[in-house]
Structure formats: structure tokens, C-alpha cells
Design a protein around this motif. Sequence first.
Motif, mmCIF file in Angstrom:
data_model
loop_
_atom_site.group_PDB
_atom_site.id
_atom_site.type_symbol
_atom_site.label_atom_id
_atom_site.label_comp_id
_atom_site.label_asym_id
_atom_site.label_seq_id
_atom_site.Cartn_x
_atom_site.Cartn_y
_atom_site.Cartn_z
ATOM 1 N N GLY A 34 0.765 -1.624 -0.182
ATOM 2 C CA GLY A 34 -0.101 -0.073 -0.438
ATOM 3 C C GLY A 34 0.680 1.093 -0.140
ATOM 4 O O GLY A 34 0.425 1.915 -1.208
ATOM 5 N N LEU A 35 1.885 1.198 0.730
ATOM 6 C CA LEU A 35 3.048 2.306 0.424
ATOM 7 C C LEU A 35 3.921 2.438 -0.372
ATOM 8 O O LEU A 35 3.303 3.771 -1.003
ATOM 9 C CB LEU A 35 4.080 2.480 1.879
ATOM 10 N N TYR A 36 3.497 1.710 -1.250
ATOM 11 C CA TYR A 36 4.500 1.356 -2.040
ATOM 12 C C TYR A 36 3.323 2.024 -3.559
ATOM 13 O O TYR A 36 4.002 3.096 -4.309
ATOM 14 C CB TYR A 36 5.253 -0.165 -3.064
ATOM 15 N N THR A 37 2.137 1.355 -3.725
ATOM 16 C CA THR A 37 1.540 1.939 -4.544
ATOM 17 C C THR A 37 0.783 3.192 -4.011
ATOM 18 O O THR A 37 1.213 4.106 -5.275
ATOM 19 C CB THR A 37 -0.459 1.278 -4.222
ATOM 20 N N PHE A 38 1.296 4.475 -3.074
ATOM 21 C CA PHE A 38 0.086 5.104 -2.936
ATOM 22 C C PHE A 38 1.809 5.784 -2.672
ATOM 23 O O PHE A 38 1.439 7.430 -4.158
ATOM 24 C CB PHE A 38 0.513 5.646 -0.776
ATOM 25 N N ALA A 39 2.902 5.149 -3.119
ATOM 26 C CA ALA A 39 3.655 6.594 -3.641
ATOM 27 C C ALA A 39 4.440 6.462 -4.587
ATOM 28 O O ALA A 39 4.413 7.279 -5.523
ATOM 29 C CB ALA A 39 5.541 6.528 -2.847
ATOM 30 N N GLY A 40 4.421 5.662 -5.784
ATOM 31 C CA GLY A 40 4.658 5.011 -7.062
ATOM 32 C C GLY A 40 3.170 6.030 -7.603
ATOM 33 O O GLY A 40 3.859 5.893 -8.994
ATOM 34 N N ASP A 41 2.243 5.652 -7.101
ATOM 35 C CA ASP A 41 0.857 6.971 -8.010
ATOM 36 C C ASP A 41 1.271 8.253 -7.999
ATOM 37 O O ASP A 41 0.926 9.222 -9.180
ATOM 38 C CB ASP A 41 -0.175 6.686 -7.207
ATOM 39 N N PHE A 42 1.989 8.772 -7.492
ATOM 40 C CA PHE A 42 3.037 10.272 -7.895
ATOM 41 C C PHE A 42 3.071 10.454 -9.151
ATOM 42 O O PHE A 42 3.538 11.460 -9.769
ATOM 43 C CB PHE A 42 3.961 11.482 -5.986
ATOM 44 N N ALA A 43 3.785 9.084 -10.148
ATOM 45 C CA ALA A 43 4.345 9.710 -11.229
ATOM 46 C C ALA A 43 3.333 9.754 -12.389
ATOM 47 O O ALA A 43 3.666 10.276 -13.398
ATOM 48 C CB ALA A 43 4.924 8.112 -11.490
ATOM 49 N N HIS A 44 1.822 8.849 -11.869
ATOM 50 C CA HIS A 44 0.829 9.723 -12.889
ATOM 51 C C HIS A 44 -0.266 11.070 -12.125
ATOM 52 O O HIS A 44 -0.298 11.487 -10.895
ATOM 53 C CB HIS A 44 -0.134 8.456 -12.771
ATOM 54 N N PRO A 45 0.193 11.659 -13.756
ATOM 55 C CA PRO A 45 -0.546 13.488 -13.172
ATOM 56 C C PRO A 45 -1.447 12.883 -12.362
ATOM 57 O O PRO A 45 -1.996 13.984 -11.448
ATOM 58 C CB PRO A 45 -0.187 14.123 -14.155
ATOM 59 N N TRP A 46 -2.700 12.005 -12.965
ATOM 60 C CA TRP A 46 -4.373 12.646 -12.291
ATOM 61 C C TRP A 46 -3.892 11.642 -10.788
ATOM 62 O O TRP A 46 -4.631 12.227 -10.184
ATOM 63 C CB TRP A 46 -5.262 12.249 -13.227
ATOM 64 N N ARG A 47 -3.039 10.571 -10.867
ATOM 65 C CA ARG A 47 -2.946 9.534 -9.673
ATOM 66 C C ARG A 47 -2.183 10.733 -8.632
ATOM 67 O O ARG A 47 -2.596 10.977 -7.393
ATOM 68 C CB ARG A 47 -2.555 8.339 -9.984
ATOM 69 N N ALA A 48 -1.411 12.252 -9.130
ATOM 70 C CA ALA A 48 -0.515 12.725 -7.707
ATOM 71 C C ALA A 48 -2.010 13.737 -7.458
ATOM 72 O O ALA A 48 -2.157 13.767 -6.216
ATOM 73 C CB ALA A 48 0.327 13.135 -8.750
ATOM 74 N N THR A 52 -2.892 13.638 -3.679
ATOM 75 C CA THR A 52 -2.343 15.556 -3.444
ATOM 76 C C THR A 52 -3.675 15.781 -2.135
ATOM 77 O O THR A 52 -4.125 16.572 -1.471
ATOM 78 C CB THR A 52 -1.853 15.898 -3.835
ATOM 79 N N ASP A 53 -4.669 15.736 -3.331
ATOM 80 C CA ASP A 53 -6.086 16.658 -2.716
ATOM 81 C C ASP A 53 -6.399 16.056 -1.604
ATOM 82 O O ASP A 53 -7.309 15.992 -0.472
ATOM 83 C CB ASP A 53 -7.108 16.321 -3.814
ATOM 84 N N LEU A 54 -6.458 14.314 -1.658
ATOM 85 C CA LEU A 54 -6.967 13.829 -0.820
ATOM 86 C C LEU A 54 -5.810 13.848 0.415
ATOM 87 O O LEU A 54 -6.574 13.794 2.083
ATOM 88 C CB LEU A 54 -6.999 12.041 -0.894
#
Length: 121
Positions: A34-48, A52-54
Motif C-alpha cells: 500500500g505504501l509503495y502503491t501510494f508513493a508510486g502513484d505520484f508518477a501519474h499526474p491524475w493519481r498524484a 495530494t487532494d486527499l
Amino acid sequence: MQKVTALTLLLGIGWLVLVAITLRGTVEMGLLAGLYTFAGDFAHPWRAQFHTDLSLNVFLIALWLLYRARSWQVGLLWGLLALMAGALFTLPYVVIAMIREKGDWRKVLLGRHFKAAESRY
């Protein structure tokens, strides 16, 4: 009072759904994924943007918990739990606060500051 009961029920159902999804993710992938997924998602603009909003909303809730707590030490603990566990912590917190305050949203929102705010009006 019935609206409080309906909202309490809705928050409880939301919490149960979140617990089930969290357990599924933990069992299938482990907590660290879960931590890796959360951190990795910042590479994708909309997931980032979403994360960030959340995260900013969770931080705002943590500040509210700090504000309304009976002491800053308790508020700090509640705020840290909100930051670490998100809605897994805040949903039950709000339900308990609503039950304790008998549905009075002013008391739920203001916590220890309610009496001071009430004397101003």
C-alpha cells in the motif's frame, strides 16, 4: 434525532466497506505494498492530484481533531491517528462524537470550544 441516526448508519456502513477493502488489500498484497502503491502513484499526474487532494483533506481533518480535543495532547494523538489511518479512524470518531453530543452538530464541530462560542451569541 432521526437524521443523526441515518447519518450514523451511513458512516457505519462506509466504515465497514472500507475495513473490508483494507483487509482484502492487506491479505492479498500486504501493508507495505500500500505504501509503495501510494508513493508510486505520484508518477501519474491524475493519481498524484488525487492523492495530494486527499492528503490535504486528511491533514485538515487532523487539524480539526487537534482543535476540538479536550487537550492538545489528546488532540495530537487523534490527529496522528487520522493521518495514519484516515477514515478507518475518523469515521468511528465522528460517530462516537455524534452519539456523545446527542446529534448537536455545534458541539460535534467545536468540541471543548462549544461553551465559549455559545456565550458569544
